[in-house]
Scaffold this motif. Sequence first.
Motif, PDB file in Angstrom:
ATOM      1  N   PRO A 169      12.388   8.209   0.031  1.00  0.00           N
ATOM      2  CA  PRO A 169      11.804   7.334  -1.011  1.00  0.00           C
ATOM      3  C   PRO A 169      11.330   5.972  -0.478  1.00  0.00           C
ATOM      4  O   PRO A 169      10.558   5.281  -1.141  1.00  0.00           O
ATOM      5  N   HIS A 170      11.767   5.600   0.717  1.00  0.00           N
ATOM      6  CA  HIS A 170      11.387   4.284   1.256  1.00  0.00           C
ATOM      7  C   HIS A 170      10.174   4.348   2.179  1.00  0.00           C
ATOM      8  O   HIS A 170       9.850   3.358   2.831  1.00  0.00           O
ATOM      9  N   ILE A 171       9.514   5.487   2.229  1.00  0.00           N
ATOM     10  CA  ILE A 171       8.435   5.646   3.213  1.00  0.00           C
ATOM     11  C   ILE A 171       7.304   4.628   3.019  1.00  0.00           C
ATOM     12  O   ILE A 171       6.777   4.084   3.991  1.00  0.00           O
ATOM     13  N   ASP A 172       6.963   4.323   1.767  1.00  0.00           N
ATOM     14  CA  ASP A 172       5.875   3.363   1.541  1.00  0.00           C
ATOM     15  C   ASP A 172       6.274   1.960   2.025  1.00  0.00           C
ATOM     16  O   ASP A 172       5.491   1.283   2.695  1.00  0.00           O
ATOM     17  N   ALA A 173       7.493   1.550   1.679  1.00  0.00           N
ATOM     18  CA  ALA A 173       7.979   0.227   2.110  1.00  0.00           C
ATOM     19  C   ALA A 173       8.038   0.158   3.633  1.00  0.00           C
ATOM     20  O   ALA A 173       7.682  -0.857   4.247  1.00  0.00           O
ATOM     21  N   MET A 174       8.458   1.280   4.248  1.00  0.00           N
ATOM     22  CA  MET A 174       8.544   1.326   5.712  1.00  0.00           C
ATOM     23  C   MET A 174       7.156   1.196   6.341  1.00  0.00           C
ATOM     24  O   MET A 174       6.979   0.492   7.327  1.00  0.00           O
ATOM     25  N   TYR A 175       6.192   1.899   5.741  1.00  0.00           N
ATOM     26  CA  TYR A 175       4.829   1.843   6.282  1.00  0.00           C
ATOM     27  C   TYR A 175       4.260   0.419   6.164  1.00  0.00           C
ATOM     28  O   TYR A 175       3.645  -0.091   7.099  1.00  0.00           O
ATOM     29  N   ASN A 176       4.500  -0.196   5.010  1.00  0.00           N
ATOM     30  CA  ASN A 176       4.003  -1.567   4.823  1.00  0.00           C
ATOM     31  C   ASN A 176       4.619  -2.537   5.824  1.00  0.00           C
ATOM     32  O   ASN A 176       3.930  -3.386   6.388  1.00  0.00           O
ATOM     33  N   PHE A 177       5.916  -2.390   6.034  1.00  0.00           N
ATOM     34  CA  PHE A 177       6.598  -3.258   6.998  1.00  0.00           C
ATOM     35  C   PHE A 177       6.024  -3.011   8.399  1.00  0.00           C
ATOM     36  O   PHE A 177       5.691  -3.949   9.123  1.00  0.00           O
ATOM     37  N   ALA A 178       5.872  -1.739   8.755  1.00  0.00           N
ATOM     38  CA  ALA A 178       5.349  -1.389  10.076  1.00  0.00           C
ATOM     39  C   ALA A 178       3.931  -1.926  10.260  1.00  0.00           C
ATOM     40  O   ALA A 178       3.591  -2.459  11.317  1.00  0.00           O
ATOM     41  N   PHE A 179       3.129  -1.805   9.217  1.00  0.00           N
ATOM     42  CA  PHE A 179       1.752  -2.285   9.333  1.00  0.00           C
ATOM     43  C   PHE A 179       1.701  -3.803   9.474  1.00  0.00           C
ATOM     44  O   PHE A 179       0.927  -4.352  10.265  1.00  0.00           O
ATOM     45  N   ARG A 180       2.568  -4.499   8.724  1.00  0.00           N
ATOM     46  CA  ARG A 180       2.549  -5.967   8.802  1.00  0.00           C
ATOM     47  C   ARG A 180       3.098  -6.477  10.127  1.00  0.00           C
ATOM     48  O   ARG A 180       2.814  -7.603  10.527  1.00  0.00           O
ATOM     49  N   LEU A 181       3.903  -5.653  10.795  1.00  0.00           N
ATOM     50  CA  LEU A 181       4.382  -6.037  12.123  1.00  0.00           C
ATOM     51  C   LEU A 181       3.341  -5.734  13.192  1.00  0.00           C
ATOM     52  O   LEU A 181       3.037  -6.565  14.039  1.00  0.00           O
ATOM     53  N   THR A 182       2.787  -4.510  13.154  1.00  0.00           N
ATOM     54  CA  THR A 182       1.876  -4.086  14.227  1.00  0.00           C
ATOM     55  C   THR A 182       0.434  -4.501  13.979  1.00  0.00           C
ATOM     56  O   THR A 182      -0.351  -4.600  14.926  1.00  0.00           O
ATOM     57  N   LEU A 183       0.066  -4.673  12.689  1.00  0.00           N
ATOM     58  CA  LEU A 183      -1.302  -4.989  12.279  1.00  0.00           C
ATOM     59  C   LEU A 183      -2.287  -3.918  12.757  1.00  0.00           C
ATOM     60  O   LEU A 183      -3.441  -4.200  13.052  1.00  0.00           O
ATOM     61  N   ASP A 184      -1.811  -2.688  12.829  1.00  0.00           N
ATOM     62  CA  ASP A 184      -2.658  -1.571  13.267  1.00  0.00           C
ATOM     63  C   ASP A 184      -2.165  -0.303  12.562  1.00  0.00           C
ATOM     64  O   ASP A 184      -0.975   0.013  12.607  1.00  0.00           O
ATOM     65  N   GLU A 185      -3.108   0.430  11.920  1.00  0.00           N
ATOM     66  CA  GLU A 185      -2.706   1.581  11.107  1.00  0.00           C
ATOM     67  C   GLU A 185      -2.063   2.694  11.932  1.00  0.00           C
ATOM     68  O   GLU A 185      -1.058   3.283  11.521  1.00  0.00           O
ATOM     69  N   ASN A 200       0.846  -1.195   0.000  1.00  0.00           N
ATOM     70  CA  ASN A 200       0.000   0.000   0.000  1.00  0.00           C
ATOM     71  C   ASN A 200       0.877   1.239   0.000  1.00  0.00           C
ATOM     72  O   ASN A 200       2.043   1.183   0.381  1.00  0.00           O
ATOM     73  N   ASN A 201       0.277   2.361  -0.383  1.00  0.00           N
ATOM     74  CA  ASN A 201       0.974   3.627  -0.188  1.00  0.00           C
ATOM     75  C   ASN A 201       0.867   3.998   1.282  1.00  0.00           C
ATOM     76  O   ASN A 201      -0.085   3.612   1.959  1.00  0.00           O
ATOM     77  N   SER A 202       1.835   4.768   1.754  1.00  0.00           N
ATOM     78  CA  SER A 202       1.730   5.245   3.130  1.00  0.00           C
ATOM     79  C   SER A 202       0.567   6.245   3.195  1.00  0.00           C
ATOM     80  O   SER A 202       0.229   6.855   2.188  1.00  0.00           O
ATOM     81  N   PRO A 203      -0.049   6.401   4.374  1.00  0.00           N
ATOM     82  CA  PRO A 203      -1.224   7.281   4.470  1.00  0.00           C
ATOM     83  C   PRO A 203      -0.891   8.717   4.040  1.00  0.00           C
ATOM     84  O   PRO A 203       0.228   9.181   4.264  1.00  0.00           O
ATOM     85  N   THR A 204      -1.886   9.352   3.435  1.00  0.00           N
ATOM     86  CA  THR A 204      -1.707  10.735   2.989  1.00  0.00           C
ATOM     87  C   THR A 204      -1.266  11.601   4.162  1.00  0.00           C
ATOM     88  O   THR A 204      -1.800  11.485   5.259  1.00  0.00           O
ATOM     89  N   GLY A 205      -0.314  12.414   3.919  1.00  0.00           N
ATOM     90  CA  GLY A 205       0.098  13.353   4.962  1.00  0.00           C
ATOM     91  C   GLY A 205       1.229  12.858   5.842  1.00  0.00           C
ATOM     92  O   GLY A 205       1.894  13.668   6.497  1.00  0.00           O
TER      93      GLY A 205
END
Lengths: 86, 194
Positions: B22-38, A65-70
């Motif tokens: 540039p890695h923010i999306d990959a970081m967010y995905n990894f974080a979400f798959r670890l924590t399972l909470d947005e 997924n894309n990271s959340p907006t903002g």
Amino acid sequence: MNKQNMEVEQKQACTELLQLVIDGQATPEQHQELEFHLERCEDCREEYLLSKSIKDSLRSHIKPNNSPTGLANIIQNKISETASLK
Amino acid sequence: MGERMSYESKDKQRVFNEEFMPHIDAMYNFAFRLTLDEDDAKDLVQETFMKAYRFINSFETGTNAKAWLFRILKNSFINNYRKKSKQPNKVDYQEVETFYNSDSVNENITTDLRVETVQHLIGDEITNALNSLDVDFRTVIILCDLEGFTYEEMAKILDIPIGTVRSRLHRARNLLKEKLKQYASSLGYKDKRK
């Protein structure tokens, strides 16, 4: 070494080789070695196909997924604040 | 070889924006798959980037920024979330490290899970099976199969030897097969071969 131990060792070697190939980290020689073995061993061939299909399913079903907006803005603002405090 | 240096403040922000953001999306995905909470994932990503900025002088330009960031994120996750979690760490390392012993190689999991069955499973079932694994096992599958890191990169991210990466990955995949098999039978997929 008895026959059973030899079989266990052989199975371990195959398991390791299979993992390297599935994960794209095998040398060309290791690729060939596995190919040669798979032609002769039905168990390993099934194991290979199953492991590969699970890896493919993970990759095709769990899309990034894309990271959340903002979020990027929040981070960059925090960094700018931190930098200007110095 | 990468070059380690002390950055001027202006350079810090440039390196941060060019190498890390540039890695923010990959970081967010990894974080979400670890924590399972947005929300937890967002917090974890923010914390990771702040730490990355603070420790930017220990980042060697020209080296793998993504792996470096993943390592920080993983360590932050362990420090924050695992401590908070009431669930005990279920990974039995003894069991993990000795996967090459005769018991585990003789496990005959594959015979009751078929390629066709796996192909019939939908995304939710695959995702649920992955998420149901203990976080240490989930992590190696995420890093290897979803992010495509090499064993060597994973060893650095996780601070464990390559041999342990490989044995943990093997064990994780066997556990995932077990889960998929359970899903398949609960959904009524029949194994054609009896």
